[in-house]
Every structure is written in structure tokens, then in C-alpha cells.
Design a protein around this motif. Structure first.
Motif, PDB file in Angstrom:
ATOM      1  N   ASP A 111       3.757  -5.845   1.686  1.00 59.10           N
ATOM      2  CA  ASP A 111       2.603  -6.466   2.342  1.00 59.10           C
ATOM      3  C   ASP A 111       2.736  -7.992   2.352  1.00 59.10           C
ATOM      4  OD1 ASP A 111       1.760  -3.922   2.692  1.00 59.10           O
ATOM      5  OD2 ASP A 111       0.068  -4.016   1.297  1.00 59.10           O
ATOM      6  N   GLU A 152     -10.449   2.257  19.333  1.00 57.01           N
ATOM      7  CA  GLU A 152     -10.084   0.878  19.638  1.00 57.01           C
ATOM      8  C   GLU A 152      -8.911   0.896  20.599  1.00 57.01           C
ATOM      9  OE1 GLU A 152      -9.170  -1.046  15.972  1.00 57.01           O
ATOM     10  OE2 GLU A 152      -7.554   0.332  15.453  1.00 57.01           O
ATOM     11  N   TRP A 207       0.047  10.949  18.998  1.00 57.80           N
ATOM     12  CA  TRP A 207      -0.355  12.209  18.368  1.00 57.80           C
ATOM     13  C   TRP A 207      -1.836  12.410  18.561  1.00 57.80           C
ATOM     14  CZ3 TRP A 207      -0.102   7.863  15.271  1.00 57.80           C
ATOM     15  CH2 TRP A 207      -1.203   7.620  14.422  1.00 57.80           C
ATOM     16  N   SER A 217       7.415   5.017   0.455  1.00 52.67           N
ATOM     17  CA  SER A 217       7.005   6.028  -0.526  1.00 52.67           C
ATOM     18  C   SER A 217       7.685   7.385  -0.318  1.00 52.67           C
ATOM     19  CB  SER A 217       5.480   6.212  -0.473  1.00 52.67           C
ATOM     20  OG  SER A 217       4.824   5.002  -0.776  1.00 52.67           O
ATOM     21  N   TYR A 228       4.279   8.374  12.917  1.00 50.08           N
ATOM     22  CA  TYR A 228       3.212   7.401  12.646  1.00 50.08           C
ATOM     23  C   TYR A 228       3.768   5.984  12.561  1.00 50.08           C
ATOM     24  CZ  TYR A 228       0.254  11.356  11.100  1.00 50.08           C
ATOM     25  OH  TYR A 228      -0.486  12.508  11.022  1.00 50.08           O
ATOM     26  N   ILE A 245      -3.756   3.452   9.405  1.00 55.06           N
ATOM     27  CA  ILE A 245      -3.156   2.332  10.144  1.00 55.06           C
ATOM     28  C   ILE A 245      -4.201   1.309  10.589  1.00 55.06           C
ATOM     29  CG2 ILE A 245      -1.825   1.710  12.204  1.00 55.06           C
ATOM     30  CD1 ILE A 245      -0.413   4.490  11.875  1.00 55.06           C
ATOM     31  N   THR A 246      -5.301   1.806  11.141  1.00 55.05           N
ATOM     32  CA  THR A 246      -6.328   0.880  11.636  1.00 55.05           C
ATOM     33  C   THR A 246      -6.877   0.022  10.494  1.00 55.05           C
ATOM     34  OG1 THR A 246      -6.928   2.305  13.467  1.00 55.05           O
ATOM     35  CG2 THR A 246      -8.603   0.752  12.713  1.00 55.05           C
ATOM     36  N   HIS A 275      -7.633  11.047  12.734  1.00 57.67           N
ATOM     37  CA  HIS A 275      -7.305   9.888  13.577  1.00 57.67           C
ATOM     38  C   HIS A 275      -6.249  10.296  14.596  1.00 57.67           C
ATOM     39  CE1 HIS A 275      -8.963   6.390  11.118  1.00 57.67           C
ATOM     40  NE2 HIS A 275      -9.297   7.470  10.427  1.00 57.67           N
ATOM     41  N   LEU A 290       0.862  -1.169   0.000  1.00 57.00           N
ATOM     42  CA  LEU A 290       0.000   0.000   0.000  1.00 57.00           C
ATOM     43  C   LEU A 290       0.904   1.226   0.000  1.00 57.00           C
ATOM     44  CD1 LEU A 290      -3.079   0.556   0.263  1.00 57.00           C
ATOM     45  CD2 LEU A 290      -2.606   1.067   2.650  1.00 57.00           C
ATOM     46  N   ALA A 291       0.723   2.095  -1.007  1.00 58.52           N
ATOM     47  CA  ALA A 291       1.654   3.224  -1.144  1.00 58.52           C
ATOM     48  C   ALA A 291       1.583   4.152   0.064  1.00 58.52           C
ATOM     49  CB  ALA A 291       1.339   3.991  -2.420  1.00 58.52           C
ATOM     50  N   LYS A 292       0.368   4.475   0.498  1.00 61.76           N
ATOM     51  CA  LYS A 292       0.220   5.441   1.583  1.00 61.76           C
ATOM     52  C   LYS A 292      -0.152   4.743   2.865  1.00 61.76           C
ATOM     53  CE  LYS A 292      -1.068   9.656  -0.721  1.00 61.76           C
ATOM     54  NZ  LYS A 292      -1.896  10.838  -0.707  1.00 61.76           N
ATOM     55  N   CYS A 293       0.573   5.020   3.921  1.00 62.73           N
ATOM     56  CA  CYS A 293       0.221   4.436   5.207  1.00 62.73           C
ATOM     57  C   CYS A 293       0.491   5.459   6.293  1.00 62.73           C
ATOM     58  CB  CYS A 293       1.024   3.154   5.419  1.00 62.73           C
ATOM     59  SG  CYS A 293       0.438   2.210   6.824  1.00 62.73           S
ATOM     60  N   TYR A 294      -0.406   6.427   6.409  1.00 59.21           N
ATOM     61  CA  TYR A 294      -0.237   7.489   7.394  1.00 59.21           C
ATOM     62  C   TYR A 294      -1.172   7.254   8.569  1.00 59.21           C
ATOM     63  CZ  TYR A 294       2.763   9.446   3.901  1.00 59.21           C
ATOM     64  OH  TYR A 294       3.792   9.599   3.016  1.00 59.21           O
ATOM     65  N   GLY A 295      -1.248   8.231   9.453  1.00 55.26           N
ATOM     66  CA  GLY A 295      -2.002   8.058  10.693  1.00 55.26           C
ATOM     67  C   GLY A 295      -3.396   7.487  10.512  1.00 55.26           C
ATOM     68  N   GLY A 296      -4.118   7.994   9.508  1.00 60.21           N
ATOM     69  CA  GLY A 296      -5.494   7.571   9.328  1.00 60.21           C
ATOM     70  C   GLY A 296      -5.648   6.243   8.612  1.00 60.21           C
ATOM     71  N   LYS A 305      -5.470  -0.653   7.711  1.00 60.93           N
ATOM     72  CA  LYS A 305      -4.413  -1.550   7.204  1.00 60.93           C
ATOM     73  C   LYS A 305      -4.260  -2.762   8.117  1.00 60.93           C
ATOM     74  CE  LYS A 305      -0.644  -2.222   4.623  1.00 60.93           C
ATOM     75  NZ  LYS A 305      -0.979  -3.585   4.291  1.00 60.93           N
TER      76      LYS A 305
END
Lengths: 613, 411
Positions: B403, B337, B297, B275, B291, A569-570, B305, A561-567, A572
Motif C-alpha cells: 500500500d 459507480e 464479472w 496473499s 478481480y 476494490i471500491t 459486488h 491489505l491482506a484481502k483484496c477481492y471483488g467486494g 480500497k
């Protein structure tokens, strides 16, 4: 309705009428039977459960009767009280033998045909059986309340078939009850009463045998000669086993114990045995103390015609599957199974069935009643393979196909009867020719309906014949078939290899001319179904060491997955958790991960593929 | 259409966190993310939580105007929640203002937000404060104002240098605007990063090379390059479904990733996350590194988030619902969660392998794994690093199959 019924064991044969109803699935047999139960007063309206006689859930849901039963109903006609025994018959081609035994228990048959659809091939087959058994046939058109009903047209068709006048066909509606009393009166008038020797040693034919959780095996019999009495010992003439009669009685429709059963009577026996194989359909029951010299004949061991491997999707369910099959077997003398191991699918069972519907019913019961998730391998038939050294090998699984020099392979064939509107003759001929069929004859039942008779290899029928027949005739054609020996055929075994490893679940025995097509089809299917791996995966189809088709699954180059930022993670992590679950359902073939779904999809016949063939 | 929020457990209206989450506050870097969910127009590929101004309907101007106050109100709530633990929250190490298009807000508003963070927690020495910006919305005056207000870094959405690719992406800026924006930011003394997208339908390998070359010609020190993902519910997804544009192809994207890595490395930028490429470790985006390394944060704003000490939560998405929650004195969290130990381990692996430093083999979540030899044999994990440094680091091939590697490590 009669005020009081005649007591069993004392009913004079001339007051007995034994009959069955011959009908196609959906033509309303069960509804008509329900209506008779109500009219004769054996079941009152309130206790009426829709389609009382079909006990099993699957039967009710699919509208078909798997197991037959018999009900005794009282009826008064011209001031005389009669005992009517209605014997319910299975309606499907897989159960022809059971049907033939049910018919042998009767003197008459109601030929029930949907007035909107006309007679179907299976009904026709059962009608032939009934006529061979010299049963009196009462032609009846059902569902005359339907707007689409064409009673004149189908009365003419029935009349042509059985040699009566169109006006002799009764018209009823099981749903509204219209005409049902008149039908019962005709049964009393037209069906001959049973004839037997009351002084001879007892001979009773078993026409059904059902396992009941509380009572053990309940055996349904028709007494021909002599009588059977409570507490006496009885002898099963084919197995030579004796049992004590714990209970004897009649169903009306709940079991009612009686003082016995005499000539011409129909009822049930309970001996406490737990396994229907000890009380086999077609066998003759006699008194153990003074046994009859000759059995009634006609007994046949049930013989599986179609085999398939059943495997639990979750390997740890294997013991549960074994227990479930053991349980089903108590009630299904025709079900055969033995343990089998597949490199691809793990531990399972090779199961033998009477036919495809039987397979489907068993599979569905295993999944529904026992909560099992199953993969079934492609159904196959029984091949006799003669090697050049004269050894003969019986093959019910492609993996048993011998490697040595083969001099001859024999495959089972069936006589198939297809009924369809005449506009589809061309389409049916094309289909049957493609399936290696030989036309044996063709007759017009009416101006626009035709009966076609073919000899076909059973293997071609178990593959996808019925679905194709339905789709090419827009659902109008019906099919019946019965075993007709075997024939020599030019067959080969096609193996499928993944990265050089043979996948046993995909091996198939096919006609030489179709091997290439099968190989290309399977290899192509698997290329689409198996996800790309980190390395290139060749898929090959082979006859022996000769490769006949090849596809390649290219190596995967990107899985990230190219983008894996704060939002992200869950989401993913949840995806990963799902994939971990999915991995448990992966089967390894060598180094190749094959999802369970790929096996299921590859093993099920996909109609879109078939249309292009 | 913005993408769906995940499922989670109910979050308390007070926003209160379990003691376990607050216990380690201050032992990890602490960041603040601010989400500005407005754009002038929505791009066809975008599934971020953002709303084109016309989508918000009547009174949207007022809504945007009051938005900074709402964010500050959430920061008040955050300050209250974080001070309930045993430790005082540390000064903020990193701030990231994302969107949407943060620079749609006047520079003075963004400066107020930075000041608001400083007032509540203080900014750590050398704190990194990044804002995203659309090249169209950048002016020299605006950049100067931001720099004076404490912003240190700007991340510009360049995406491509090729007009037909920008058209397909429905980006409104003209390629020349990027050079002007970079000059303006650099003139104000800001660090500059460029975001690029590869794999857009119709983009050739040569088109992609041109975008990379153009970005490097601007002498930036940081580049993020993302494969285009067709997200469900976007206009692009509908176009792909209807066959109007071709779906991105994994093999094509793999080739473009390899080209990007080669060109960027040759220009002196080194990958530090799958990336992301930076000229020196100092040029990396520390907020984003947080992150991937399990930092704490607080994410403020609609749909933002947050993560504090093994609790993740996310806010309601729509600006109106967000505003209503805060106006009622409630936390805007939609759900949360509380991670189990196994889940935290899985996250450490799936995030950690993406980094150039990778994960230690002898301690932490990978201790005892038996998968490494196979991964080295398959060319996915750097053998010398595993043997010499005892670190699991992905090879170029491994980055493209990250992955797969994670599934093999955790499956």
C-alpha cells in the motif's frame, strides 16, 4: 427616562455624568447595559438586540467585550435632566491599557459583581485602576434573581475592599431589571460631574478607535477642556498628524451627528482615515488652529507581549492570510506581524499580541471571518540576549536565538494576582513554584477567599499556566497580571531533530531546569504522532550539539491489505483517494513525512501530558 | 455484524448498464460470483455479509430453501442486461461460489446453480468452478455430487491447525476435519485450496509454522494466507476494545508473512498474489486473478459486488431486502459507480502491483512514472525485473508494504 435629552455641545458639565461598568466576563455587564438603554429610552424593546453593545459575533458568542463604545443616555432626576455617558470597557487582562484609558474618561465606575460568584481577579485589577484614577465607585451585586446568589456574603467582601458598608452595595438583576432604576439614580447622585476649562484650547482623550467598513475609523473621545467642532482641523498630539473632522457626534447608541462636543462630553469623531494606527487609544486630540501646549499624558504605544507564528495549513492561502491580517490591523492597533518562513511549516507570519486571549481572538477571527485554516506555533515572549561580545539580540522566535557565547538572557516578568477559595492555597503555591514564581504577598478577602500576589515569568504564563490554574482549583481561581519589567534567567534553547534535521517549529526557549523535561515530552509526543515510515526515524532533543533526549520511530514492516477481492476494490480505492488527499497535508522534514495533524497536536498543549508533569 | 456497503450513485431498478460498459464485453474474461450469505454460526472475526441461521429468525429454513431460485432470478436479470450491448456475452470462464458457507446448501442446490449459469451463457472450455467450503460441512458424497455437477475446485477454510487459535477465532471445526475434507475433495477429482489466517491473538510463530506445515503435509497445490484484520463491528473488535484479547500486531504479522513465504516457497508453491501461493500457474485461482486484472464479472446474491467495463455495483445486503427487490422485478443493486479514467488507472495500479507479474513500466498506468528508482533503492521493487523485463514487480519487502508502494506510485 427624560422626555427630551440635552443637546450635545451645549450641555453644562454639571448635568453630565461619565461612568463605566467594571465587571468580570459573565458577570452580566452587557445585560445590565442593555437594561439601562431600555430604561433610558434610547433603545426600545423591539429594536433591542440582546447585548446591544457587543457588536462583534465573537464577543457575543464568548460573552466578552473586546471593543468598548460609549452611549449617551438622557435621564431625569428630581426634575432635572442629565446626560449620562456610559463607557463600555473591555473585561480582559490582555486589554489593561485600553481599560485604563476608558477609566480615565470617567468620573465614576459601577463595580458589578455576580452575587453568586464574588469578585474575580481581573475585576479587582480594574478596581485598583479605577481607585487610582479617583473614580467614585458604586458597588453593585448583579444576578440577585439566581437561586445561588449570596448577596450578604459578597456585599461584605466588596465593603471590605472599597471601605464602605455592606448595605451600601446595591442589588440588581440585569435580567429582570430589578434595582436598575435605583442604580441609575445613584449614578446621578454619586458620580461627580466633569470639570474642565471651556475657554482653553481643546484637549480630548481618545479612549477607543474602531474601524468601520463604511465610515473608516471611528474615534471615541472624552473632551477635557475646550471644544471640538464640525469641519475644523484637529491635531493628534502624539503623532502630530492633522485631520479634518468630517463628522462629530454622540452615540445613543446609533451615531447622531452634533454641533460639536464641549467640556466633559463624550462622543465620536470621523476623519476619513482608514487605519486605527492614525488614531491611537490614549492620544490627545486638540484644535489644529490653536493647539494645546501639553497633551493629557498617559499615552503609550501598544507593545506586543506574546509572539506566535501563524501559518496557513494550505500554503496557497498565504496571500489570503496576509490580506486578512492587513484587514484586522485596521481595527487592532496592538496587532503586529511580519513575514516569517519556517522550514517545517512554510510561509507564514510572526505575529505579536497583547496576550494569550488577544492571540486566540485574532486566530479565531482569521479562521472564522476569513475562512483560513491555520497552525499557530507555541507562543513565546520577548527575550533580550546579551552576547559575550556585548551585542544584544532581541528574540521573539526561538530560531533567532544566537549561537554564540551568551553572557546573559533577560526575560519579561509579570505581577500576577490570583483570587481563589482559600482551600486551594497549597495547590496554587505548588503550581506557582513550579512555574518559577515568587510569592509577594497574600491577603484574605473574606474568611474563605484569598488574594495571592506573585511575580512570574511571562513565558511560564503563556505556556499553560491558566489551564493548570483552572484545573487545580476546579475552575474557582481567577488570574490577572500586568507587565513588571524583566529579570535575568538561566534559559536555553532546546531543538528537536527528526533524523538529524532540525524542526524549527518545535524549538523552544526554556529554563535550564526544564529543558530535559521539555525534550523528553516533545520527543515522546512526536513518536506517538508521526506515523512509522519505511525507515527508522530517530527523534532527538538537543541543546546546541548536546543530545538530551532520544526516541525512535521504528521502521514500518507491514502496510498491505491482506484481502483484496471483488467486494473490496471500491472500498480500497476510496481509501487510496483519501490517503492521496491526506498526503497533500503532509509536510516533509528531510525524508520524513509528517502529517499536518502531528504538527498541530504537538504544538497544542495537551492537558493529559501536563497533569503528569 | 456484516460491514457497511460503500457509498455510490443510485443504480437503476432495471439494472441497465451504460453502453460504454457493455461495449468491451467479450474482450475480457467473464466470471460469475454467487454469494451464499448463510452460516451455521458467525465466527467472532468475520465481517462478511453472512447471517447465522438463528439471526434470520422465523421461517429462515424456508428462506434458505427458496434462495437458489432467487439467485437464478438475478441471473435471468443479468442475462437480460448483458445482452443489451453490441456483443453477445461470452461463455463464462470462471465461477466462484462464496459466502457465508455455500456448502450449507445441499450439493444438489449448488449443482442447480452451476447448471443455471451453463444454461444462460454456457461454460467456456476448461472453465474453473470453485466453491468455498467449511471443513465441517464436507462429505465424500457431497464432493462427488459437486464434481459431477461441474464444480472443479474447492477452497477450504482451514484457518489454523492449532486448537487454541481456532478457539480464539471461534471456528467450530476440529483440525482433523480438514484432512478428511481434503481427502474427500481430492477423491472426487477436485482441485483443493486451503485458506489460512495468521496473526490471531495468542498465536505464536511456532503455532503458525505448525499450521503451515500441516497444510503442506496435505499436499495441496494452492494456499491463501491472510493476516487477521480486526474489522469494526465484529465480536473480536469488541473483545479487543475491552482488552480481553490483544490487538494483532503489524510487526508480528510481518514476521509471519515472511515465514509463510519462506515455508511455502521451499515446498514448491510460488506466490502469485500478495496473499496467494500456487504450485504451478495452472493451480492459480483464475477467478480471483480476474478481480486483479480488471475482468468483467457478475456478482449475484445479497451484498455481492459486480464489475462490467468500468462500472462497479453492489447489491443490497440483507437476504430479505434482496428477495423483495427480485420479487418486485427490480435489480437488487443498492448503488453503483461509473469509474472515471483516473479511478480506473488507480485501480489498475493498486490491483496490478499485488500480482507476481506486476505491471509493465513502459505502457499502461505506470508509463512515465518517476518513482521506480526510489522504490528500487528502498528495496520495495525488484531491480533486475524492472531493468531487464521492464516490469514493476514487488520484492518480499515490497509485498509487505504494497500500500505504501501504491501511494508512492500514485501520490
Amino acid at each position: 427616562m427624560a422626555r427630551t435629552g440635552l443637546p450635545p455641545h451645549g450641555t453644562p458639565p454639571d448635568r453630565i455624568r461619565n461612568f463605566c461598568i467594571i465587571a468580570h466576563i459573565d458577570h452580566g455587564k452587557s445585560t445590565l447595559a442593555d437594561r439601562m438603554l431600555q430604561l433610558t429610552g434610547v433603545v426600545d424593546g423591539r429594536a433591542m438586540r440582546a447585548q446591544y453593545l457587543d457588536r462583534m459575533d465573537i464577543e457575543r458568542e464568548r460573552g466578552i467585550t473586546i471593543k468598548s463604545q460609549a452611549v449617551r443616555m438622557p435621564w431625569e432626576h428630581d426634575g432635572v435632566t442629565y446626560a449620562l455617558n456610559m463607557i463600555d470597557t473591555p473585561g480582559h487582562v490582555d486589554f489593561t491599557y485600553e481599560v485604563s484609558r476608558s477609566l480615565a474618561a470617567c468620573e465614576g465606575a459601577v463595580l458589578l459583581v455576580d452575587a453568586a460568584q464574588g469578585i474575580e481577579a481581573q475585576t479587582l485589577a480594574n478596581l485598583y485602576l479605577a481607585m487610582e484614577n479617583d473614580l467614585a465607585i458604586i458597588p453593585v451585586l448583579n444576578k440577585i434573581d439566581l437561586p445561588a446568589a449570596q448577596p450578604q456574603k459578597y456585599a461584605a467582601e466588596l465593603a471590605g475592599l472599597i471601605g464602605c458598608e455592606p448595605e451600601d452595595c446595591l442589588q440588581v438583576s440585569g435580567k429582570t431589571g430589578e434595582g436598575v432604576e435605583a442604580l441609575i439614580a445613584e449614578i446621578v447622585r454619586q458620580v461627580p460631574h466633569p470639570i474642565g476649562d471651556p475657554t482653553a484650547p481643546a484637549r480630548a482623550m481618545i479612549f477607543d478607535s474602531v474601524y468601520d467598513t463604511y465610515r473608516g475609523v471611528v474615534t471615541y473621545v472624552r473632551v477635557i477642556d475646550g471644544d471640538l467642532n464640525p469641519r475644523e482641523r484637529i491635531l493628534m498630539m502624539s503623532t502630530k498628524v492633522t485631520h479634518e473632522l468630517l463628522e462629530i457626534g454622540v452615540s445613543s447608541p446609533e451615531p447622531e451627528p452634533s454641533k460639536g462636543l464641549g467640556v466633559g462630553e463624550v462622543g465620536y469623531l470621523i476623519t476619513g482615515v482608514k487605519d486605527v494606527r492614525q488614531s491611537r487609544v490614549g492620544d490627545t486630540v486638540t484644535n489644529a488652529s490653536k493647539p494645546a501646549k501639553e497633551s493629557l499624558g498617559g499615552y503609550r504605544d501598544p507593545k506586543p507581549m506574546v509572539f506566535s507564528g501563524l501559518y496557513p495549513i494550505d500554503g496557497s492561502d498565504y496571500p489570503d492570510l496576509r490580506d486578512a491580517l492587513d484587514r484586522l490591523k485596521l481595527n487592532d492597533a496592538a496587532l503586529a506581524f511580519e513575514p516569517e518562513t519556517s522550514a517545517a511549516l512554510g510561509f507564514g507570519f510572526r505575529c505579536g499580541f497583547l496576550g494569550l486571549l488577544h492571540l486566540e481572538i485574532v486566530r479565531e477571527r482569521l479562521e472564522r471571518e476569513f475562512g483560513l485554516d491555520l497552525i499557530s506555533t507555541q507562543p513565546t515572549v520577548v527575550y533580550e540576549v546579551t552576547l559575550e561580545d556585548k551585542r544584544v539580540v532581541t528574540v521573539t522566535n526561538p530560531s533567532e536565538y544566537p549561537d554564540g557565547k551568551i553572557s546573559e538572557v533577560r526575560e519579561p516578568v509579570v505581577r500576577a494576582t490570583i483570587l481563589a477559595p482559600s482551600e486551594f492555597i497549597g495547590a496554587i503555591m505548588e503550581l506557582c513554584q513550579g512555574k518559577r514564581g515568587a510569592l509577594r504577598g497574600m491577603d484574605y478577602l473574606s474568611e474563605d477567599r484569598v488574594e495571592m500576589r506573585y511575580t512570574l515569568p511571562l513565558a511560564e504564563i503563556v505556556y499553560d499556566f491558566f489551564d493548570q490554574l483552572k484545573s487545580r482549583t476546579r475552575g474557582y481561581a481567577s488570574l490577572d497580571y500586568e507587565p513588571d519589567g524583566d529579570q535575568v534567567a538561566d534559559l536555553v534553547k532546546v531543538d528537536i531533530l527528526l533524523q538529524g534535521e532540525q524542526v524549527d517549529a518545535f524549538s523552544s526557549i526554556v529554563h535550564k531546569d526544564k529543558a530535559y523535561g521539555y525534550g523528553v515530552l516533545m520527543a515522546g509526543k512526536l513518536r506517538k504522532l508521526i506515523p512509522r515510515q519505511q525507515f527508522e526515524v530517530p527523534i532527538q532533543a538537543a541543546i546546541g550539539s548536546r543530545i538530551i533526549a532520544r526516541e525512535t520511530i521504528r521502521a514500518i514492516r507491514k502496510d498491505v491489505l491482506a484481502k483484496c477481492y471483488g467486494g473490496d476494490i471500491t472500498r480500497k480505492r476510496k481509501l487510496l483517494e483519501k490517503q492521496k488527499e491526506g498526503k497533500k497535508r503532509m509536510k516533509m522534514v528531510g525524508r520524513v513525512e509528517v502529517p499536518q495533524e502531528a504538527f498541530i497536536a504537538a504544538l497544542s498543549s495537551d492537558p493529559t501530558d501536563q497533569k503528569n508533569k | 455484524m456484516p460491514s457497511e456497503l460503500p457509498d455510490g450513485d443510485p443504480a437503476p431498478p432495471s439494472g441497465r448498464l451504460p453502453e460504454s460498459a457493455l461495449a468491451g464485453l467479450g474482450t475480457r474474461p467473464f466470471g460469475v460470483y454467487l454469494h451464499v450469505p448463510f452460516c451455521r454460526v458467525r465466527c467472532g472475526y468475520c465481517d462478511f455479509n453472512t447471517y447465522a441461521l438463528p439471526e434470520l429468525g422465523e421461517g429462515s429454513a424456508g428462506q434458505v430453501g427458496g434462495f437458489v431460485d432467487e439467485l437464478l432470478r438475478e441471473l435471468d436479470l443479468a442475462a437480460g442486461v448483458l445482452s443489451q450491448g453490441p456483443h453477445h456475452p461470452p461463455p463464462v470462464h470462471t465461477v466462484f461460489i462464496g459466502g457465508g458457507t455455500p456448502t450449507l446448501l445441499p450439493a444438489a442446490d449448488l449443482v442447480r446453480l452451476v447448471a443455471g449459469i451453463r444454461r444462460r451463457w454456457g461454460l467456456a472450455e476448461g472453465a474453473e468452478v470453485t466453491t468455498e467450503a467449511n471443513p465441517d460441512t464436507v462429505t465424500a458424497a457431497g464432493m462427488t455430487a459437486l464434481a459431477e455437477g461441474g464444480v472443479t475446485r474447492v477452497s477450504l477454510g482451514m484457518q489454523s491447525a492449532v486448537p487454541h487459535v481456532l478457539d480464539t477465532l471461534e471456528r467450530t471445526h476440529d483440525p482433523a476435519a480438514v484432512a478428511r475434507a481434503v481427502a474427500a475433495a481430492r477423491g472426487a477429482g477436485l482441485q483443493v485450496s486451503l485458506d489460512l489466517i495468521y496473526g490471531t491473538p495468542g498465536e505464536s510463530l511456532e503455532d503458525w509454522r505448525r499450521s503451515l506445515d500441516t497444510a503442506l503435509a496435505l499436499e495441496v497445490d494452492h494456499v491463501s494466507a491472510y493476516a487477521l484484520v480486526v474489522e469494526a463491528g465484529t465480536r473480536l473488535a469488541a473483545q479487543v476494545r475491552r482488552g480481553q484479547v490483544a490487538a494483532p500486531d503489524d510487526d508480528d504479522e510481518a514476521a509471519k508473512y515472511e515465514l509463510a513465504d519462506a515455508i511455502l516457497t521451499a515446498a514448491g508453491l510460488q506466490w502469485y498474489e500478495v496473499s496467494n501461493w500456487a504450485r504451478t500457474p495452472h493451480d492459480r485461482c483464475r477467478h480471483n486473478v480476474g478481480y486483479w486484472q480488471g475482468a468483467d464479472w457478475w456478482g449475484a446474491g445479497p451484498g455481492a459486488h459486480s464489475h462490467v467495463g468500468g462500472v462497479r455495483w453492489w447489491n443490497v445486503k440483507h437476504p430479505t431486502a434482496y428477495a423483495a427487490r427480485l420479487a418486485a422485478g427490480h435489480s437488487p443493486a443498492a448503488a453503483r459507480e461509473v469509474l472515471t479514467d483516473d479511478q480506473r488507472r488507480d485501480e489498475r495500479v493498486l490491483l496490478g502491483v499485488r500480482l507476481v507479474d506486476g505491471l509493465p513500466l513502459d505502457t499502461g498506468p505506470l508509463a512515465g512514472t518517476g518513482q521506480v528508482a526510489g522504490l528500487i533503492a528502498d528495496g520495495l521493487v525488484d531491480g533486475p525485473a524492472a531493468i531487464g523485463e521492464r516490469q514493476l514487480r514487488l520484492t518480499l519487502r515490497g509485498r509487505l508494504l504494497a500500500d505504501t508502494v501504491v501511494r508512492r506510485l500514485l501520490g
